[in-house]
Design a protein around this motif. Structure first.
Motif, mmCIF file in Angstrom:
data_model
loop_
_atom_site.group_PDB
_atom_site.id
_atom_site.type_symbol
_atom_site.label_atom_id
_atom_site.label_comp_id
_atom_site.label_asym_id
_atom_site.label_seq_id
_atom_site.Cartn_x
_atom_site.Cartn_y
_atom_site.Cartn_z
ATOM 1 N N LYS A 121 0.853 -1.183 0.000
ATOM 2 C CA LYS A 121 0.000 0.000 0.000
ATOM 3 C C LYS A 121 0.890 1.234 0.000
ATOM 4 C CE LYS A 121 -4.426 -1.207 0.373
ATOM 5 N NZ LYS A 121 -5.212 -0.790 1.521
ATOM 6 N N VAL A 122 0.672 2.112 -0.967
ATOM 7 C CA VAL A 122 1.416 3.356 -1.061
ATOM 8 C C VAL A 122 0.426 4.500 -0.918
ATOM 9 C CG1 VAL A 122 2.928 4.793 -2.470
ATOM 10 C CG2 VAL A 122 3.136 2.303 -2.570
ATOM 11 N N ARG A 123 0.543 5.232 0.158
ATOM 12 C CA ARG A 123 -0.358 6.336 0.475
ATOM 13 C C ARG A 123 -1.815 5.900 0.374
ATOM 14 N NH1 ARG A 123 3.529 8.667 -2.686
ATOM 15 N NH2 ARG A 123 2.227 9.344 -4.413
ATOM 16 N N VAL A 136 10.516 -4.500 -9.409
ATOM 17 C CA VAL A 136 9.988 -3.524 -8.456
ATOM 18 C C VAL A 136 9.634 -4.266 -7.178
ATOM 19 C CG1 VAL A 136 8.200 -1.811 -7.982
ATOM 20 C CG2 VAL A 136 9.094 -2.077 -10.310
ATOM 21 N N VAL A 137 10.054 -3.721 -6.067
ATOM 22 C CA VAL A 137 9.832 -4.346 -4.762
ATOM 23 C C VAL A 137 9.128 -3.349 -3.854
ATOM 24 C CG1 VAL A 137 10.922 -5.410 -2.753
ATOM 25 C CG2 VAL A 137 11.897 -5.770 -5.034
ATOM 26 N N GLY A 138 8.054 -3.815 -3.215
ATOM 27 C CA GLY A 138 7.381 -2.993 -2.228
ATOM 28 C C GLY A 138 8.074 -3.119 -0.884
ATOM 29 N N ARG A 139 8.177 -1.997 -0.192
ATOM 30 C CA ARG A 139 8.857 -1.995 1.107
ATOM 31 C C ARG A 139 8.030 -1.178 2.090
ATOM 32 N NH1 ARG A 139 12.602 1.752 2.676
ATOM 33 N NH2 ARG A 139 12.862 2.437 0.510
ATOM 34 N N ARG A 140 7.824 -1.751 3.270
ATOM 35 C CA ARG A 140 7.044 -1.061 4.288
ATOM 36 C C ARG A 140 7.922 -0.147 5.117
ATOM 37 N NH1 ARG A 140 4.184 -5.733 7.419
ATOM 38 N NH2 ARG A 140 4.141 -4.119 9.007
ATOM 39 N N THR A 141 7.382 1.039 5.435
ATOM 40 C CA THR A 141 8.049 1.966 6.334
ATOM 41 C C THR A 141 7.141 2.204 7.526
ATOM 42 O OG1 THR A 141 7.082 3.947 5.336
ATOM 43 C CG2 THR A 141 9.101 3.093 4.339
ATOM 44 N N GLU A 142 7.552 3.044 8.447
ATOM 45 C CA GLU A 142 6.756 3.285 9.654
ATOM 46 C C GLU A 142 5.407 3.899 9.327
ATOM 47 O OE1 GLU A 142 6.942 6.156 13.587
ATOM 48 O OE2 GLU A 142 8.811 5.314 12.834
ATOM 49 N N MET A 144 2.376 5.555 -7.961
ATOM 50 C CA MET A 144 2.968 4.326 -8.478
ATOM 51 C C MET A 144 4.365 4.544 -9.057
ATOM 52 S SD MET A 144 -0.349 2.471 -10.236
ATOM 53 C CE MET A 144 0.509 0.939 -10.580
ATOM 54 N N VAL A 145 4.835 5.783 -9.098
ATOM 55 C CA VAL A 145 6.195 6.055 -9.544
ATOM 56 C C VAL A 145 7.139 5.729 -8.390
ATOM 57 C CG1 VAL A 145 7.811 7.809 -10.361
ATOM 58 C CG2 VAL A 145 5.422 7.850 -11.126
ATOM 59 N N PRO A 146 8.100 4.826 -8.569
ATOM 60 C CA PRO A 146 8.936 4.372 -7.447
ATOM 61 C C PRO A 146 9.663 5.519 -6.751
ATOM 62 C CG PRO A 146 9.213 2.934 -9.343
ATOM 63 C CD PRO A 146 8.418 4.101 -9.820
ATOM 64 N N THR A 147 9.860 5.355 -5.452
ATOM 65 C CA THR A 147 10.621 6.326 -4.681
ATOM 66 C C THR A 147 12.087 6.303 -5.082
ATOM 67 O OG1 THR A 147 9.097 6.074 -2.823
ATOM 68 C CG2 THR A 147 11.255 7.015 -2.335
ATOM 69 N N HIS A 148 12.616 5.098 -5.259
ATOM 70 C CA HIS A 148 14.019 4.953 -5.675
ATOM 71 C C HIS A 148 14.072 4.157 -6.974
ATOM 72 C CE1 HIS A 148 14.227 5.274 -1.193
ATOM 73 N NE2 HIS A 148 15.140 6.168 -1.517
ATOM 74 N N GLY A 180 3.920 3.838 6.089
ATOM 75 C CA GLY A 180 3.246 3.330 4.897
ATOM 76 C C GLY A 180 4.171 2.453 4.082
ATOM 77 N N GLY A 181 3.995 2.512 2.755
ATOM 78 C CA GLY A 181 4.813 1.698 1.879
ATOM 79 C C GLY A 181 5.475 2.536 0.815
ATOM 80 N N VAL A 182 6.598 2.042 0.318
ATOM 81 C CA VAL A 182 7.296 2.708 -0.781
ATOM 82 C C VAL A 182 7.670 1.650 -1.804
ATOM 83 C CG1 VAL A 182 8.203 4.560 0.652
ATOM 84 C CG2 VAL A 182 9.551 2.485 0.339
ATOM 85 N N LEU A 183 7.973 2.109 -3.009
ATOM 86 C CA LEU A 183 8.387 1.226 -4.091
ATOM 87 C C LEU A 183 9.844 1.485 -4.430
ATOM 88 C CD1 LEU A 183 5.298 1.606 -6.469
ATOM 89 C CD2 LEU A 183 5.807 -0.332 -4.971
#
Length: 1008
Positions: A805-807, A831-837, A869-873, A839-842
Motif C-alpha cells: 500500500k502506497v499512500r 519492483v519491490v514494495g517496502r514497508r516503512t513506519e 505508483m512512480v517508485p521512490t528509488h 506506509g509503503g514505498v516502491l
C-alpha cells in the motif's frame, strides 16, 4: 398515555405464580440488561423513547390485578443517577442492580458520568424473560434513533404456547441432593445473600452451554444437575411477545463427560420438546404462595449451609446482540451484559450473551466466605474451555475468527439518499468553498443527470465514467448515475490520459460524464456528456428499479499482470458498509466528512457515501493536497470527520496546526504504527474518536475497525485492525484452507454482504480471489496475513505476496515493472514494495544503458501511471539476480550490488538562472537543510541542480518540505503563490527551482 387494558391482559401463569412467591426472598427478582458506552444520553429523550417503546411492547407496563396481568398504560419509570456505571466486581452488590422495582414490574436506570452512560433495563422475571427484555430494549434504541419501534404486542405467555403445542412426559422431580460447583456458602456476609460477577471471553465458541456444564461437572467431581432455560419462541418464530417464555430442561452431567456428548443430549431433549413438561416447575408451582415461599426459603438455607440443592447450576444462553443496535447518535454502546436473576433455589446462575464476536458471561450466586475466590477459579476454567486449542478456539478461527454480528441493512444507496432528501430537504448535503448545497438541490440535480443519461441511451447495469474534480457537480453526477440504475466509475483528473483511456476501455463504459475543463483528456471512443450543460432539475425524473444486488460503482485497483482490474461493488455492499461504520464513526446529521481523496479510490467512496446515507454532509476540499489545503481543511472548512492514510496523518501531525472541532479521525489504507497512533491520540485529544480501519476494495471500503481509546504504547508491536462490521465474518486459514490456532498467523478471508460482485470482465481473477470455503460459503481471499488477538480483535501481519500500500493505494509491483520494461533503454526491471513506519514505498531496479537517467525514467512513468505508483528509488543493476530455479532473488536486489541511484544528480536545466544554480546563498542554505532533514540524505548530495524526487522524495515528503520552506523562507503572505508556482511539478523539482519560487513568492512577484 391512554390505557390499553382491554387490548392487553392475560392470566398469571403457574410459573409466574412461583416467581411471585419467590420475589420477596430475592428482591428484585429481576432480569436485567446493562448497556454501557461512550457519550451522554439525554434523560428526557430516553423518557420519551421508553414511553413509545413500551406502548409498542405493552408487556413492559404490566401490573398485577388479582390473578391477571394487565397493561397499566403507565410507562416504566426512568431513574437518572450519577456515577461511572455498574461494577460487577464490587465487593458489595452493585446498588443499581439491587434496587427494588417499586409499584411497577419494570424500570430503566440511566447512570451518567462526564462522558459515558450506562442504561440498565430491569424487569420482574414473572412478566418477561431475557428475549422479551431484548425486544423491548432494542425498540427503545430504535425510537432514540428516530426509527419506528417494531413492537411486541402479542400477550401470549408460556401456558398459552404449551396448551397450543401440547406436552408429553412427566415433570422432573426436584430433590435437594445436588452439590454446587462453589460449595456451601454458609451464612451470607452482611452486604447481602447474593453477588454478581462477569467475565468476557474473546471469540464465540459453539455449544457454550454444554461446555460450561461439562466444566461445572468436573469442578464438582460428581454427577450434577444443570437447569437450562429454553426459549419457547422456537416453536413459533414469528411470535412477538415479551412474556416470560422460558421453560427449563434439567440435564444430569457426569464429570469427565465430553462437552460434545452433553451438547448432543441437549439437542435430543429439545427435539423431544422436553421443556414443555416443566410447566409447573416440578410441582412447586402448584403450591399455595406461602407454602411455596417457605419451601424456597428452606431450599436456600439447606443449599447455603449443607450444599444440597435441587439443581447444581443454571446455565442460560441469552442469544446474540450487536452494540450497533443499542447505539444512537451521541452514544456508542461498547459493552452489553445480560444479568441473571438472584434466586435461592439455584446456587449459581450463568447467563451467556454473544456480543460483537465476544462471549459475555454474567454470574449470580449465593455470597459467602471464600465464594468469590472459588467463583473466580471456576470462571478461569470456563474461559479456558471456551478457547481450548483444537476445539472452541479452532471453531472461533474457522467459523469465524472474528464475527461482525447480525446485520439487517436494507435498501440501496440511492434509496437511502432519497430518504434523507424527503425527510430533511433543506439540510446541508455538500459544503465547499463556493457555499452550501441542500439535499433537495442535490436530489434535483441527480434527477436531471439520471434523465439525461437515460436520454443518451444509458440503461440499467451500464457503467458510466465520471471525470471531475472534488466538486458539487461530481457528487451530483455519481448520485445521478446511481439513480439511472447504472454504476459510476470515478476517474482521477490527475492520472495520466493514457491510464484514463485504458480504464474506460476496459470497463466498457457506455458514456463519460465530464466537467468541461476535463473533457479534453478523454481519449476513449465513447460519448462525452458535459456536466456543465445539464439542468438542475428534471420535470419528469427517471425512476429505475434498483436492488441491493445491482452494482453501485466500479473502482480500479492495481493488477499484478500490469493490467488494472475493476472491482464491482453492489448497493448492498455500500449500505452494509455505511451501517457497519455508523456507530464507530459517529455518523449522522452533524457529520461533515472531509473529501480530499483521489476520486478514483475507494477512500473517496467512504467520504461520499458515509455522510450522504446518514443525513450528514460531504465537505469538499477541491485543491491539491498541500500544507495550505490541509490547514484549510482541518482548521477552517468546518469538516469534523476525516479519513487519513498513516502517511498523510504523519504529515498532518508535523504541520503544527490547531484543528477545529474534530469529532472523528479514521486511519486506514496502510498499516498504522503504534508510535504514530500515540502521536495522533495525543494530538487530537481524548474527546475525538480515533479509529484504525481496514478494508480491501473487494469488501466495500471498510470491513474492520479498532477504536484507539487510550494512548497506545509507542513501542508496541502493532495497532490492531479490530473487529468486523455487522454481517461480516473473518476467517484465518493456512495454505491448505484449514483454520489456524488463535495467535497464529493465517491468511485473512471475509464473508458476508459487503463482498463485491467480483472483477469486471475478469472471470479468471474473480474465481481466483472470490472462493468458496469448505462449507460452501463465498469468501474473498485478501492475500493479507493476520492473527487473532486474545481480546478477539484482528491484527494485521503483512502480505502473502509482494503487494504494497502506497499512500493508501494498493499497488501490485508487477504493474509498475510492466511499465518500466516499456521504457526506452530499459532492458529489464524489477519492483519491490517496502514497508516503512508510515506506509509503503516502491523500490525499482533496472538494467539500462548508460544514456538512461532517472529523470527520463520518471518522466516516462509519470505519463502512464498515477504519481503514487512512480517508485521512490530507481536503482541500476548490472543484471537481475536469480535464484537456483530461475526466479528473481529479491533478497539480493536490496543488497550492496545495487548502485545508489540512476543519475541521482540531474544536470542543471538550460533555463535555470546560473546566478541561482551555482551561487550558495542564505535561502539556498535554509532550503537545502530542510531537504536533508526531510529526505535523510547526505548534505553533499543536495546541490542546486539536485532533484527532490531523484533523492528519494515522494509527493507526501514534498508536501512536508514545501510546508517547511513556506514557514522559514516564504512567509504566510506568499504561501499561496509559492504553492501555485510548484503545483503539479512531479519531476525536475530541483533545489534551484524551489529556491527561485520561494524568493519570487516572498517578494510578491507576479505569477508567470
Amino acid at each position: 398515555m391512554t390505557s390499553t387494558l382491554a387490548q392487553f391482559e392475560r392470566p398469571i401463569s403457574a410459573t409466574e405464580w412461583l416467581y411471585l412467591a419467590g420475589r420477596p426472598l430475592a428482591e428484585p427478582f429481576a432480569i436485567q440488561l446493562v448497556v454501557a458506552g461512550d457519550g451522554v444520553l439525554d434523560a428526557d429523550r430516553l423518557v420519551d423513547a421508553v414511553a413509545a417503546a413500551s406502548a409498542a411492547c405493552p408487556g413492559a407496563r404490566l401490573r398485577r390485578r388479582g390473578e391477571r396481568w394487565v397493561d397499566s398504560g403507565i410507562a416504566p419509570a426512568v431513574t437518572v443517577l450519577a456515577g461511572p456505571g455498574v461494577d460487577f466486581a464490587a465487593p458489595d452488590a452493585d446498588p443499581v442492580l439491587t434496587r427494588g422495582l417499586g409499584d411497577g414490574t419494570a424500570e430503566v436506570v440511566l447512570v451518567r458520568d462526564r462522558d459515558t452512560s450506562t442504561v440498565v433495563f430491569r424487569v420482574f422475571h414473572g412478566v418477561m424473560d431475557a428475549r422479551g427484555l431484548a425486544l423491548w430494549a432494542a425498540d427503545v434504541f430504535r425510537v432514540l434513533r428516530g426509527e419506528e419501534p417494531i413492537g411486541a404486542p402479542d400477550p401470549t405467555a408460556d401456558h398459552d404456547l404449551v396448551a397450543r403445542i401440547g406436552s408429553s412426559g412427566k415433570p422432573t422431580t426436584l430433590m435437594p441432593t445436588r452439590r454446587s460447583p462453589l460449595g456451601a456458602s454458609g451464612s451470607p456476609p452482611k452486604q447481602g445473600p447474593f453477588l454478581w460477577r462477569h467475565r468476557s471471553v474473546p471469540g464465540v465458541a459453539a455449544a457454550s452451554v454444554a461446555r460450561i456444564s461439562a466444566v461445572l461437572a468436573d469442578v464438582v467431581g460428581e454427577r450434577i444437575r444443570v437447569m437450562i432455560p429454553v426459549d419457547l419462541r422456537r416453536h413459533d418464530p414469528a411470535l412477538r411477545s415479551t412474556a416470560n417464555l422460558a421453560l427449563p430442561l434439567f440435564l444430569d452431567v457426569a464429570p469427565g463427560e465430553p462437552w460434545s456428548k452433553t451438547h448432543t443430549r441437549i439437542l435430543v431433549h429439545m427435539a423431544e420438546k422436553r421443556e414443555l413438561a416443566e410447566m409447573d416447575n416440578g410441582g412447586l408451582a402448584r403450591l399455595p404462595a406461602p407454602v411455596a415461599r417457605a419451601v424456597l426459603r428452606g431450599a436456600h438455607r439447606l443449599g447455603a449451609h449443607a450444599d444440597r440443592n435441587v439443581v447444581s447450576a443454571l446455565v442460560s444462553h441469552a442469544g446474540q446482540v450487536s452494540t450497533r443496535d443499542l447505539s444512537v447518535p451521541g452514544f456508542r454502546a461498547t459493552t452489553v451484559r445480560a444479568v441473571p436473576v438472584h434466586t435461592g433455589l439455584v446456587p449459581v446462575s450463568f447467563v451467556v450473551l454473544e456480543c460483537d464476536g465476544t462471549t459475555e458471561i454474567t454470574v449470580s450466586c449465593r455470597a459467602g466466605a471464600g465464594v468469590d475466590d472459588r467463583l473466580g477459579a471456576v470462571l478461569d476454567r470456563i474461559a479456558a474451555a471456551l478457547t481450548a486449542p483444537g476445539e472452541s478456539a479452532a471453531a472461533t478461527a474457522l467459523a469465524p475468527a472474528a464475527r461482525g454480528g447480525p446485520a439487517s441493512s436494507t435498501g440501496t444507496a440511492d434509496s437511502r439518499f432519497r430518504d434523507h432528501a424527503r425527510a430533511t430537504p433543506e439540510a446541508v448535503a455538500v459544503t465547499s468553498p463556493g457555499g452550501e448545497h441542500s439535499y433537495a438541490e442535490l436530489d434535483g440535480r441527480a434527477d436531471a443527470i439520471a434523465t439525461a443519461l437515460h436520454d443518451h441511451g444509458v440503461r440499467h447495469g451500464d457503467v458510466v465514467a465520471v471525470l471531475a474534480g472534488r466538486s458539487v457537480a461530481a457528487v451530483a453526477a455519481q448520485l445521478g448515475v446511481l439513480r439511472a440504475g447504472a454504476a459510476f466509475l470515478a476517474l482521477d483528473p490527475k492520472h495520466p490520459v493514457e491510464r484514463h483511456a485504458g480504464i474506460v476501455a476496459d470497463s466498457g463504459a457506455a458514456l463519460v460524464l465530464a466537467e468541461r475543463d476535463r473533457a479534453a483528456s478523454v481519449l476513449a471512443p465513447v460519448p462525452v456528456l458535459l456536466l456543465d450543460d445539464l439542468p438542475d432539475s428534471a420535470p419528469e425524473p427517471v425512476r429505475v428499479p434498483i436492488t441491493g444486488d445491482d452494482i453501485a460503482y466500479v473502482t480500479y485497483t492495481s493488477g499484478s499482470t500490469g493490467r488494472p482490474k475493476g472491482v464491482r461493488v453492489s448497493h448492498s455492499g455500500v449500505v452494509h458498509f455505511v451501517d457497519g461504520v455508523t456507530d464507530w464513526y459517529g455518523l449522522g446529521p452533524r457529520t461533515r466528512f472531509a473529501h480530499h481523496h483521489t476520486p478514483a479510490a475507494d477512500m473517496a467512496c467512504a467520504a461520499f457515501f458515509s455522510p450522504l446515507l446518514t443525513g450528514g454532509a460531504v465537505t469538499l476540499v477541491p485543491d491539491d493536497t498541500s500544507h495550505l489545503s490541509l490547514r484549510h481543511m482541518l482548521c477552517e472548512s468546518g469538516a469534523n470527520t476525516f479519513l487519513f492514510t498513516p502517511s498523510l496523518l504523519d504529515v498532518v501531525l508535523r504541520l503544527e496546526l490547531t484543528p477545529g472541532p474534530v469529532r472523528t479521525v479514521v486511519v486506514g489504507g496502510e498499516q498504522l504504527s503504534p508510535a504514530l497512533a500515540a502521536r495522533a491520540r495525543d494530538f487530537f485529544g481524548p474527546d475525538v474518536r480515533l479509529l484504525n480501519s481496514y478494508g480491501p476494495a473487494e469488501v466495500s471500503v471498510v470491513c474492520t475497525s479498532h477504536v484507539v481509546d487510550a494512548v497506545p504504547d509507542p513501542v508496541a508491536a502493532t495497532v490492531p485492525i479490530g473487529r468486523p462490521t455487522a454481517g461480516t465474518d473473518a476467517y484465518l486459514l493456512d495454505e491448505g484452507g484449514a483454520p489456524v490456532a488463535p495467535g497464529e498467523v493465517g491468511e485473512l478471508y471475509f464473508t458476508g454482504p459487503q463482498l463485491a460482485g467480483g472483477y469486471l470482465g475478469r472471470p479468471d481473477l474473480t474465481a481466483d480471489r472470490f472462493v468458496q470455503l469448505a462449507d460452501g460459503v463465498r469468501s474473498y481471499r485478501t492475500g493479507d496475513l493476520a492473527r487473532l488477538l486474545p481480546d478477539g480483535s484482528l491484527d494485521f501481519a503483512g502480505r502473502v505476496d509482494g503487494q504494497v500500500k502506497v499512500r493508501g493505494n494498493r499497488v501490485e509491483p508487477g504493474e509498475v515493472r510492466a511499465a518500466l520494461e516499456r521504457c526506452p533503454g530499459v532492458s529489464a526491471a524489477a519492483v519491490v514494495g517496502r514497508r516503512t513506519e508510515t506506509g509503503g514505498v516502491l523500490d525499482a531496479y533496472v538494467v539500462a544503458g548508460d544514456d538512461v537517467d532517472d529523470a527520463a525514467v520518471r518522466a516516462f512513468l509519470s505519463e502512464r501511471l498515477p504519481a503514487y505508483m512512480v517508485p521512490t528509488h530507481i536503482r541500476r543493476v548490472a543484471e537481475m539476480p536469480l535464484t537456483g530455479n530461475g526466479k528473481l532473488d529479491v533478497s539480493r536486489l536490496s543488497g550492496a550490488d545495487a548502485d545508489p541511484a540512476v543519475d541521482t544528480v540531474v544536470p542543471t536545466p538550460p533555463d535555470t538562472d546560473p546566478a541561482t544554480s551555482d551561487t550558495v546563498d542564505a535561502d539556498l542554505d535554509r532550503i537545502a537543510a530542510i531537504w536533508v532533514a526531510v529526505l535523510s540524505v547526505d548534505p553533499s548530495a543536495v546541490t542546486p541542480s539536485a532533484d527532490f524526487f531523484a533523492l528519494g522524495g515522494d509527493s507526501l515528503a514534498s508536501l512536508e518540505m514545501l510546508a517547511q520552506v513556506s514557514r522559514t523562507v516564504v512567509g504566510r503572505a506568499g504561501e499561496a503563490g509559492f504553492v501555485a508556482r510548484l503545483e503539479g511539478l512531479v519531476q525536475q523539482m530541483t533545489l534551484a527551482k524551489v529556491r527561485a519560487a520561494a524568493v519570487a513568492a516572498r517578494d510578491g512577484a507576479e505569477l508567470p
